[in-house]
Design a protein around this motif. Structure first.
Motif, PDB file in Angstrom:
ATOM      1  N   GLY A 144      -5.540  -0.525   2.120  1.00 51.08           N
ATOM      2  CA  GLY A 144      -4.357  -1.080   2.795  1.00 51.08           C
ATOM      3  C   GLY A 144      -4.383  -0.794   4.279  1.00 51.08           C
ATOM      4  O   GLY A 144      -4.176  -1.689   5.101  1.00 51.08           O
ATOM      5  N   VAL A 145      -4.643   0.462   4.638  1.00 50.83           N
ATOM      6  CA  VAL A 145      -4.669   0.824   6.056  1.00 50.83           C
ATOM      7  C   VAL A 145      -5.808   0.096   6.759  1.00 50.83           C
ATOM      8  O   VAL A 145      -5.668  -0.352   7.895  1.00 50.83           O
ATOM      9  CB  VAL A 145      -4.785   2.351   6.221  1.00 50.83           C
ATOM     10  CG1 VAL A 145      -4.948   2.716   7.684  1.00 50.83           C
ATOM     11  CG2 VAL A 145      -3.562   3.037   5.655  1.00 50.83           C
ATOM     12  N   ALA A 158      -5.209  -9.293  16.046  1.00 47.88           N
ATOM     13  CA  ALA A 158      -4.107  -9.618  16.953  1.00 47.88           C
ATOM     14  C   ALA A 158      -4.493  -9.286  18.386  1.00 47.88           C
ATOM     15  O   ALA A 158      -4.249 -10.058  19.305  1.00 47.88           O
ATOM     16  CB  ALA A 158      -2.849  -8.843  16.548  1.00 47.88           C
ATOM     17  N   LEU A 159      -5.141  -8.138  18.570  1.00 47.87           N
ATOM     18  CA  LEU A 159      -5.566  -7.738  19.915  1.00 47.87           C
ATOM     19  C   LEU A 159      -6.569  -8.750  20.464  1.00 47.87           C
ATOM     20  O   LEU A 159      -6.525  -9.122  21.637  1.00 47.87           O
ATOM     21  CB  LEU A 159      -6.190  -6.340  19.870  1.00 47.87           C
ATOM     22  CG  LEU A 159      -6.693  -5.818  21.212  1.00 47.87           C
ATOM     23  CD1 LEU A 159      -5.533  -5.649  22.172  1.00 47.87           C
ATOM     24  CD2 LEU A 159      -7.416  -4.495  21.043  1.00 47.87           C
ATOM     25  N   PHE A 164      -4.686  -3.321   7.460  1.00 47.62           N
ATOM     26  CA  PHE A 164      -3.678  -3.230   8.523  1.00 47.62           C
ATOM     27  C   PHE A 164      -4.344  -3.146   9.895  1.00 47.62           C
ATOM     28  O   PHE A 164      -4.029  -3.897  10.819  1.00 47.62           O
ATOM     29  CB  PHE A 164      -2.815  -2.002   8.254  1.00 47.62           C
ATOM     30  CG  PHE A 164      -1.785  -1.694   9.308  1.00 47.62           C
ATOM     31  CD1 PHE A 164      -0.792  -2.609   9.624  1.00 47.62           C
ATOM     32  CD2 PHE A 164      -1.806  -0.479   9.959  1.00 47.62           C
ATOM     33  CE1 PHE A 164       0.154  -2.313  10.574  1.00 47.62           C
ATOM     34  CE2 PHE A 164      -0.857  -0.174  10.912  1.00 47.62           C
ATOM     35  CZ  PHE A 164       0.128  -1.102  11.223  1.00 47.62           C
ATOM     36  N   VAL A 165      -5.315  -2.218  10.010  1.00 45.67           N
ATOM     37  CA  VAL A 165      -5.994  -2.040  11.293  1.00 45.67           C
ATOM     38  C   VAL A 165      -6.794  -3.291  11.652  1.00 45.67           C
ATOM     39  O   VAL A 165      -6.831  -3.710  12.813  1.00 45.67           O
ATOM     40  CB  VAL A 165      -6.900  -0.792  11.247  1.00 45.67           C
ATOM     41  CG1 VAL A 165      -7.748  -0.705  12.504  1.00 45.67           C
ATOM     42  CG2 VAL A 165      -6.058   0.466  11.110  1.00 45.67           C
ATOM     43  N   MET A 204       0.421   7.579  -5.156  1.00 49.02           N
ATOM     44  CA  MET A 204      -0.337   6.361  -4.803  1.00 49.02           C
ATOM     45  C   MET A 204      -1.817   6.685  -4.728  1.00 49.02           C
ATOM     46  O   MET A 204      -2.212   7.688  -4.168  1.00 49.02           O
ATOM     47  CB  MET A 204       0.192   5.827  -3.471  1.00 49.02           C
ATOM     48  CG  MET A 204      -0.489   4.584  -2.957  1.00 49.02           C
ATOM     49  SD  MET A 204      -0.189   3.079  -3.883  1.00 49.02           S
ATOM     50  CE  MET A 204       1.519   2.767  -3.428  1.00 49.02           C
ATOM     51  N   ILE A 238      -6.096  -6.410  10.827  1.00 52.85           N
ATOM     52  CA  ILE A 238      -5.160  -7.421  11.332  1.00 52.85           C
ATOM     53  C   ILE A 238      -4.732  -7.062  12.757  1.00 52.85           C
ATOM     54  O   ILE A 238      -4.613  -7.922  13.633  1.00 52.85           O
ATOM     55  CB  ILE A 238      -3.929  -7.537  10.399  1.00 52.85           C
ATOM     56  CG1 ILE A 238      -4.360  -8.027   9.016  1.00 52.85           C
ATOM     57  CG2 ILE A 238      -2.905  -8.480  10.983  1.00 52.85           C
ATOM     58  CD1 ILE A 238      -3.216  -8.132   8.035  1.00 52.85           C
ATOM     59  N   GLY A 239      -4.526  -5.756  12.990  1.00 54.44           N
ATOM     60  CA  GLY A 239      -4.166  -5.315  14.336  1.00 54.44           C
ATOM     61  C   GLY A 239      -5.244  -5.673  15.336  1.00 54.44           C
ATOM     62  O   GLY A 239      -4.949  -6.175  16.427  1.00 54.44           O
ATOM     63  N   LEU A 297      -5.388   6.985  -3.608  1.00 55.90           N
ATOM     64  CA  LEU A 297      -5.912   7.121  -2.248  1.00 55.90           C
ATOM     65  C   LEU A 297      -6.716   5.896  -1.844  1.00 55.90           C
ATOM     66  O   LEU A 297      -6.687   5.452  -0.710  1.00 55.90           O
ATOM     67  CB  LEU A 297      -6.768   8.379  -2.143  1.00 55.90           C
ATOM     68  CG  LEU A 297      -7.217   8.691  -0.723  1.00 55.90           C
ATOM     69  CD1 LEU A 297      -6.027   9.027   0.141  1.00 55.90           C
ATOM     70  CD2 LEU A 297      -8.213   9.821  -0.708  1.00 55.90           C
ATOM     71  N   VAL A 356      -6.322   2.756  -2.769  1.00 55.99           N
ATOM     72  CA  VAL A 356      -5.424   1.653  -2.397  1.00 55.99           C
ATOM     73  C   VAL A 356      -4.927   1.860  -0.971  1.00 55.99           C
ATOM     74  O   VAL A 356      -4.873   0.932  -0.160  1.00 55.99           O
ATOM     75  CB  VAL A 356      -4.230   1.608  -3.380  1.00 55.99           C
ATOM     76  CG1 VAL A 356      -3.264   0.528  -2.966  1.00 55.99           C
ATOM     77  CG2 VAL A 356      -4.722   1.369  -4.791  1.00 55.99           C
ATOM     78  N   ILE A 357      -4.579   3.117  -0.674  1.00 62.66           N
ATOM     79  CA  ILE A 357      -4.078   3.420   0.662  1.00 62.66           C
ATOM     80  C   ILE A 357      -5.143   3.151   1.709  1.00 62.66           C
ATOM     81  O   ILE A 357      -4.894   2.519   2.734  1.00 62.66           O
ATOM     82  CB  ILE A 357      -3.629   4.892   0.706  1.00 62.66           C
ATOM     83  CG1 ILE A 357      -2.371   5.052  -0.136  1.00 62.66           C
ATOM     84  CG2 ILE A 357      -3.387   5.345   2.134  1.00 62.66           C
ATOM     85  CD1 ILE A 357      -1.997   6.475  -0.376  1.00 62.66           C
ATOM     86  N   GLU A 358      -6.356   3.606   1.419  1.00 65.35           N
ATOM     87  CA  GLU A 358      -7.436   3.408   2.385  1.00 65.35           C
ATOM     88  C   GLU A 358      -7.662   1.932   2.655  1.00 65.35           C
ATOM     89  O   GLU A 358      -7.767   1.498   3.801  1.00 65.35           O
ATOM     90  CB  GLU A 358      -8.732   4.046   1.864  1.00 65.35           C
ATOM     91  CG  GLU A 358      -8.772   5.542   2.091  1.00 65.35           C
ATOM     92  CD  GLU A 358      -9.975   6.193   1.442  1.00 65.35           C
ATOM     93  OE1 GLU A 358     -10.683   5.515   0.674  1.00 65.35           O
ATOM     94  OE2 GLU A 358     -10.188   7.392   1.698  1.00 65.35           O
TER      95      GLU A 358
END
Lengths: 264, 271, 168
Positions: C9-10, C20-21, C13-14, C1, C16-17, C3, C5-7
């Motif tokens: 994506g994460v 949410a907080l 993710f963070v 994968m 959205i987290g 790198l 794309v991963i960065e």
């Protein structure tokens, strides 16, 4: 009569053997946990590996968490409304939905979904790496698989689960609002204001996050241990995967009871 | 001979006893492996050949006896020193044991990235060099699942020599290969041994291929060394067992049956 | 994968987290008022505070102005002492304001309602500053309080006709 005695002795022998096995597994699991904890600082130094794991453990679980969170929130709102409207207290719907989500359902359901979605995948991955001698190969390359393979996944689980739990709760509250305010006609203002008046950040939201961290720890530990301890055959890996889901679910529900008793 | 610990033998296994799950695998084996040579350890399946490599690599512990590599006892080393020693060992697993989530290039780069702080460009050069030497530079972007068995083994070989180790262990390198891959592997092992001046240990039961490149052969069976010598010596030996193994006869000193209780008695037993 | 794309994506993710907080802290829970703004504290003594909890809202005319910071029992007077934290922006509350414990709705939760007084309660004339009303400041004590209504007592009073006694 001697065959009866033999049968009984056999059974007894079997039971003893099984309990010794259980203790041995607990011992190996605890040792692995210790090794994992000692490996965490080094794992953090190599944040790229952790990032990769957060991607596969957390980001890829995002969809299932958001969808389930929304539905759970909607169902809570429906059921809560039916009960509360009898007492003329449907204004408290927001409180009920938010408290159930933030305190309990958010962390618990997220952990259960995590066990099914990410935990089983972790076990299968580690188990297969063991079966195909990849872990052994790493050891022979003087690379400790616990540090290189297991620890980043452990840290990623520890980070991802509380984040996922928060997302679950937040989306759930929105789902609850959608049904309660949007469909059932509860007053939006009192839905939110009653919720804000009775949900406490420290007592409820932070404690919910602590639950998330604890569940993340248990879920990734069990998943990694089952993979690392799996019998390196296809049937061994498949039964380890099943055990991961079952044991994680039981551990999460049991721990949730203890944590709830301690916290609230 | 020049230095004190620079003895003629790189690996010295003395009176090795090892048992696993109650089964005796080694029962007083003595093996010495000469520096810079290709030594083959042969024996029937289940004779503990792979276990022997794991004992040398320190992944298994003997019950009694010692395994000395380069003058030090492998099983008395601290974990740190053992890992340092393993950097001098390259191991080619029977299955290849390539990391399935990395490309061929990354697999070969793996030990370099783990153990060195080399700049990316130098890693690239080194990896391409190793891949070139096994003839798979063109396959550098493939995933392990896309490789044939023989190619996977060659990649694993490139990875095993990435850190330029002192010794390389080959675990059943020829098993399940078609004649062409087998020829390629035989040639490669010979070439790597002479070019890189490494000590090679081959564990195998493929008599013809192994005998073609080995400088010295140990035959082991039932936990003991049954015969040893150069390929020519072994072919001329008068040991019945060695003859049976080298010629591949079905019955002889090695019984056709796995040890079992008496057949007739077992048939009459209840259940 | 890849790198990158991963960065990304994460990162999403963070993010959205964090969102949410933010929702959980600002929209769902009461982490809005007073944790950052300046405030002052006053105390109020009640005969009975049953049901009032720490962090319960304090409101004037239905507008939230602060929260209950602490509740403790005074062993000398046998009264409950509640410390109220009031946001600095509401510093124009007269010193003789009334504090009462009310219930939001029939079964809702308890809160402290302040009913503003005149400001000319005591001692104002001695200073000769009768034109200027006194306000609640940090450390003031609200003396005019009415306790929490206990439903059982209320029902008892209703049944036994002691309606004239009233709650203190």
């Amino acid at each position: 009569m001697s065959w009866v005695r033999d049968r009984l002795l056999d059974k007894l022998h079997y039971l003893g053997h099984q309990s010794l096995n259980a203790f041995a597994r607990l011992g190996r699991g605890s040792l692995l946990l210790l090794q994992l904890i000692f490996a965490v600082p080094q794992a953090i130094m190599r944040w790229r590996l952790i990032l990769q794991q957060i991607y596969s453990v957390g980001v890829l679980s995002l969809l299932i968490i958001i969808v389930s969170g929304f539905f759970v929130g909607m169902v809570l709102s429906f059921q809560g409304y039916i009960t509360l409207v009898d007492y003329g207290a449907e204004e408290s719907l927001g409180t009920m939905v938010a408290l159930s989500l933030v305190r309990e359902l958010g962390p618990v359901v997220t952990a259960l979904l995590f066990a099914g979605r990410a935990g089983s995948a972790l076990t299968a991955e580690i188990g297969l790496m063991k079966a195909t001698e990849q872990l052994s190969g790493m050891e022979m390359m003087a690379v400790d698989p616990i540090k290189r393979v297991l620890a980043p996944r452990f840290v990623a689980g520890l980070i991802s689960l509380p984040i996922l739990a928060m997302i679950f709760s937040a989306v759930g509250v929105l789902g609850g609002e959608f049904v309660g305010v949007g469909l059932l006609g509860v007053d939006g203002g009192s839905f939110w204001s009653q919720m804000q008046a009775s949900v406490d950040f420290r007592d409820d939201v932070l404690n919910g996050m602590i639950k998330g961290v604890v569940f993340g720890w248990v879920a990734s530990w069990i998943a990694l241990f089952e993979g690392y301890d799996a019998v390196p055959t296809s049937s061994g890996v498949s039964s380890a995967t099943t055990r991961t889901v079952v044991h994680t679910s039981l551990a999460v529900l049991g721990l949730d009871f203890i944590l709830t008793a301690l916290m609230f | 001979m020049a230095e004190i610990n620079q003895s003629r033998f790189l690996i010295k296994i003395t009176d090795l006893h090892f048992s696993q799950r109650g089964r005796k695998i080694f029962d007083g084996a003595n093996i010495e492996i000469e520096r810079g040579k290709i030594t083959a350890i042969m024996g029937p399946s289940g004779a503990g050949k792979t276990t022997l490599l794991k004992l040398i690599g320190g992944q298994r512990h003997p019950d009694t006896g010692s395994v000395e590599v380069d003058g030090v006892n492998v099983h008395k080393l601290s974990r740190r020193k053992l890992y340092a020693l393993r950097k001098k060992m390259g191991m080619l697993f029977q299955s290849g044991a390539l990391l399935t989530d990395l490309t061929v290039f990354e697999n070969v780069a793996f030990p370099l990235r783990e153990h060195t702080r080399l700049p990316e460009l130098m890693i690239r050069d080194l990896v391409l060099m190793k891949l070139e030497s096994v003839g798979l530079r063109g396959a550098k972007n493939l995933m392990p699942a896309e490789l044939s068995g023989g190619m996977a083994r060659r990649v694993a070989m490139a990875r095993a020599i990435a850190l330029e180790p002192m010794m390389v262990f080959y675990d059943e390198p020829f098993t399940g290969q078609d004649p062409i891959s087998m020829g390629v592997l035989v040639k490669l092992i010979k070439k790597l041994n002479s070019v890189l001046e490494m000590t090679s240990v081959i564990v195998s039961h493929d008599v013809a291929e192994t005998a073609a490149i080995a400088d010295y052969i140990y035959l082991i069976s039932e936990g003991k060394v049954v015969a040893k010598g150069t390929p020519e010596e072994l072919n001329r030996t008068d040991s019945e067992w060695a003859q049976q193994f080298m010629q591949g006869l079905a019955d002889g000193p090695v019984p056709f049956h796995y040890p079992a209780s008496d057949y007739a008695t077992e048939l009459m037993e209840p259940k | 994968m890849n790198l990158r794309v991963i960065e990304i994506g994460v990162g999403i993710f963070v993010a959205i987290g964090l969102a949410a907080l933010l929702i959980l802290s600002l929209q769902v829970s009461n982490l809005t008022l007073l944790d950052n703004g300046p405030s002052y504290q006053v105390t109020a003594r009640f005969q009975n505070i049953s049901g009032l909890k720490v962090r319960a809202p304090v409101s004037v005319a239905g507008v939230r102005v602060g929260e209950v910071a602490d509740i403790h029992f005074d062993p000398e007077t046998y009264e409950a002492v509640a410390t109220l934290t009031i946001s600095e922006q509401y510093d124009q509350l007269p010193i003789d304001s009334q504090a009462g414990i009310r219930t939001a709705g029939l079964l809702g939760e308890k809160y402290v309602a302040l009913v503003p007084g005149s400001g000319f309660a005591f001692g104002a004339d001695e200073d000769g500053e009768d034109s200027k009303p006194q306000m609640l400041v940090d450390g003031s004590e609200i003396t005019d309080t009415s306790s929490s209504m206990v439903l059982e007592e209320l029902i008892g009073q209703f049944i036994f006709g002691k309606g004239d006694k009233g709650g203190q």
